[in-house]
Design a protein around this motif. Structure first.
Motif, mmCIF file in Angstrom:
data_model
loop_
_atom_site.group_PDB
_atom_site.id
_atom_site.type_symbol
_atom_site.label_atom_id
_atom_site.label_comp_id
_atom_site.label_asym_id
_atom_site.label_seq_id
_atom_site.Cartn_x
_atom_site.Cartn_y
_atom_site.Cartn_z
ATOM 1 N N MET A 289 0.840 -1.336 0.000
ATOM 2 C CA MET A 289 0.055 0.009 0.069
ATOM 3 C C MET A 289 0.935 1.098 0.059
ATOM 4 O O MET A 289 2.134 1.110 0.369
ATOM 5 N N ARG A 290 0.316 2.317 -0.400
ATOM 6 C CA ARG A 290 1.018 3.659 -0.338
ATOM 7 C C ARG A 290 0.689 4.286 0.900
ATOM 8 O O ARG A 290 -0.119 4.308 1.672
ATOM 9 N N ALA A 291 2.026 5.035 1.376
ATOM 10 C CA ALA A 291 1.783 5.850 2.767
ATOM 11 C C ALA A 291 2.872 6.835 2.654
ATOM 12 O O ALA A 291 3.794 6.697 1.892
ATOM 13 N N ALA A 292 2.808 7.932 3.479
ATOM 14 C CA ALA A 292 3.653 8.957 3.717
ATOM 15 C C ALA A 292 4.450 8.729 4.688
ATOM 16 O O ALA A 292 4.654 8.499 5.899
ATOM 17 N N VAL A 293 6.097 8.614 4.162
ATOM 18 C CA VAL A 293 7.160 8.165 4.928
ATOM 19 C C VAL A 293 7.836 9.168 5.269
ATOM 20 O O VAL A 293 8.132 9.984 4.440
ATOM 21 N N TYR A 294 8.364 9.287 6.506
ATOM 22 C CA TYR A 294 9.091 10.523 7.139
ATOM 23 C C TYR A 294 10.885 10.003 6.777
ATOM 24 O O TYR A 294 11.266 9.027 7.153
ATOM 25 N N HIS A 295 11.279 10.823 6.115
ATOM 26 C CA HIS A 295 12.787 10.621 5.821
ATOM 27 C C HIS A 295 13.788 11.402 6.406
ATOM 28 O O HIS A 295 15.116 11.461 6.064
ATOM 29 N N GLY A 296 13.243 12.522 7.210
ATOM 30 C CA GLY A 296 14.309 13.642 7.696
ATOM 31 C C GLY A 296 13.299 14.946 7.865
ATOM 32 O O GLY A 296 12.065 15.121 7.136
ATOM 33 N N ALA A 297 13.749 15.842 8.456
ATOM 34 C CA ALA A 297 13.134 17.166 8.578
ATOM 35 C C ALA A 297 12.625 17.748 7.177
ATOM 36 O O ALA A 297 13.342 17.972 6.329
ATOM 37 N N GLY A 298 10.986 17.952 7.290
ATOM 38 C CA GLY A 298 10.635 18.344 6.050
ATOM 39 C C GLY A 298 10.536 17.587 4.697
ATOM 40 O O GLY A 298 10.124 17.848 3.629
ATOM 41 N N ASP A 299 11.048 16.458 4.896
ATOM 42 C CA ASP A 299 11.128 15.198 3.744
ATOM 43 C C ASP A 299 10.222 14.139 4.089
ATOM 44 O O ASP A 299 10.437 13.214 4.462
ATOM 45 N N LEU A 300 9.034 14.238 3.275
ATOM 46 C CA LEU A 300 8.082 13.355 3.351
ATOM 47 C C LEU A 300 7.899 12.782 2.099
ATOM 48 O O LEU A 300 7.675 13.330 0.936
ATOM 49 N N ARG A 301 7.575 11.390 2.009
ATOM 50 C CA ARG A 301 7.794 10.671 0.525
ATOM 51 C C ARG A 301 6.642 9.816 0.525
ATOM 52 O O ARG A 301 6.466 9.113 1.601
ATOM 53 N N ILE A 302 5.927 9.817 -0.647
ATOM 54 C CA ILE A 302 4.918 8.758 -0.660
ATOM 55 C C ILE A 302 5.468 7.492 -1.279
ATOM 56 O O ILE A 302 6.071 7.501 -2.396
ATOM 57 N N GLU A 303 5.458 6.397 -0.673
ATOM 58 C CA GLU A 303 6.197 5.273 -0.860
ATOM 59 C C GLU A 303 5.442 4.045 -0.837
ATOM 60 O O GLU A 303 4.200 3.994 0.145
ATOM 61 N N GLU A 304 5.529 2.975 -1.210
ATOM 62 C CA GLU A 304 5.047 1.613 -1.040
ATOM 63 C C GLU A 304 5.485 1.047 0.323
ATOM 64 O O GLU A 304 6.733 1.164 0.527
#
Length: 351
Positions: free
Chosen positions: A1-16
């Motif tokens: 499924m797709r979700a918003a994943v935190y990768h660091g300050a201000g870095d939000l990515r939609i990933e599987e």
């Protein structure tokens, strides 16, 4: 499924990511219909609490309305197809803390919070296509048909939090009130407070847009730098009877102490994560202040009351939804929300 994943300050990515699924007999899985971004998500999004999150794994979001798509064998209160919403924190309803009304401190869940990182249960968040709901019978709630999908997202956090902070303030009809912080929860609290007092309500926020929204709801808007002098002049030097502090920052708490009259009450609904902020015990003592901190809100305890407020039209939170985005559009919208751009109060997210 797709979700918003935190990768660091201000870095939000939609990933599987891995699909949400039933892992325990007490679990349910909810397909997200609507979700939203809360001001408290910004602590994680902005990188202020790196010790709470796991970059590349933590998914955000704790406000959701959805449809049950799967249930564990021990789930009795729900069926596939039910429209539901959970409070932001997971609670069992039967442990000693839950029985005391401290559902945010549930001993069974370990104070788990949806989308709030490894320190709070490492649960998936609502900024996703699906959400796993542990201990479903203990805290998940049916959404009445009179409440829209868009209004229902306020039942996870904002509206119960507003109910709790206003109830704790014990506002009388002749009390003057100051609301510090005019985001969605602050504006909802302002509306509830307005129904309890005939006196002036001061609304304090650094954002001119948010001050204008408070003024539209019958409050006297003030910038933080002007608030203490303006309140002193308006109250003959005494200060206000009740302060609702919902910004959740040290400077805002200090302002609340300055605004309260001797013997007044501060009801804190903000999320305080500044661990080293100095507080003047002398000021609290010398002013005989009554202090209630409710930011780690026991939202489960106020969720039914919040539902009744929506069902009967006492408050209408939908005007607070200033931007509607898809999950793919969330990273850009989150940046605008974090910057508190004019016109942005709350994001509604549809997968």
């Amino acid at each position: 499924m797709r979700a918003a994943v935190y990768h660091g300050a201000g870095d939000l990515r939609i990933e599987e990511v891995d699909d949400a699924e039933v892992r325990e007999p007490t679990d349910a899985v909810v397909d997200v219909v609507t979700a939203s971004m809360c001001g408290s998500d910004l602590y994680l999004y902005g990188g202020e609490v790196e010790d709470l999150v796991a970059p590349g794994r933590t998914t955000l979001g704790h406000e959701v309305c959805g449809i049950v798509s799967a249930i564990g064998s021990a789930v009795a209160r729900f069926r596939v197809g039910d429209r539901v919403t959970p409070p932001y924190s997971v609670s069992c309803g039967t442990c000693p803390m839950c029985r005391l009304g401290q559902t945010a401190h549930c001993e069974t869940s370990g104070k788990a919070i949806y989308g709030y990182g490894i320190a709070f249960g490492d649960l998936g968040g609502s900024h996703a296509e699906h959400v796993r709901v542990p201990l479903a019978d203990g805290h998940l709630e049916h959404v009445p048909s009179e409440i829209s999908d868009e209004a229902a997202v306020f039942l996870s956090c904002n509206l119960p939090a507003a109910v709790i902070v206003v109830d704790a303030a014990v506002i009388g009809v002749d009390d003057t009130v100051a609301v510090v912080g005019c985001g969605p929860t602050g504006l909802l609290a302002l509306e509830l407070a307005r129904r309890r007092t005939a006196r002036e309500i001061f609304a304090i926020d650094p954002s001119p847009f948010r001050r204008s929204e408070a003024a539209r709801r019958g409050a006297t808007p003030l910038a933080p730098d002007d608030a203490a002098d303006a309140v002193e002049a308006a109250t003959s030097g005494r200060g206000v009877d009740r302060v609702l502090e919902i910004a959740g920052r040290g400077a805002a708490f200090d302002l609340a102490v300055a605004l309260a009259r001797p013997g007044g009450l501060i009801s804190g609904g903000g999320v305080y994560l500044e661990r080293d902020h100095p507080v003047s015990l002398f000021d609290l003592f010398f002013k005989n202040l009554d202090l209630h901190l409710n930011g780690f809100a026991n939202a489960r305890t106020a969720q039914w009351q919040a539902m009744e407020l929506l069902r009967h039209g006492v408050v209408d939170p939908e005007p607070l939804l200033t931007e509607r985005v898809t999950l793919s559009e969330l990273p850009g919208a989150a940046a605008r929300f974090a910057a508190r751009e004019d016109g942005v109060l709350k994001l509604l997210v549809r997968p």
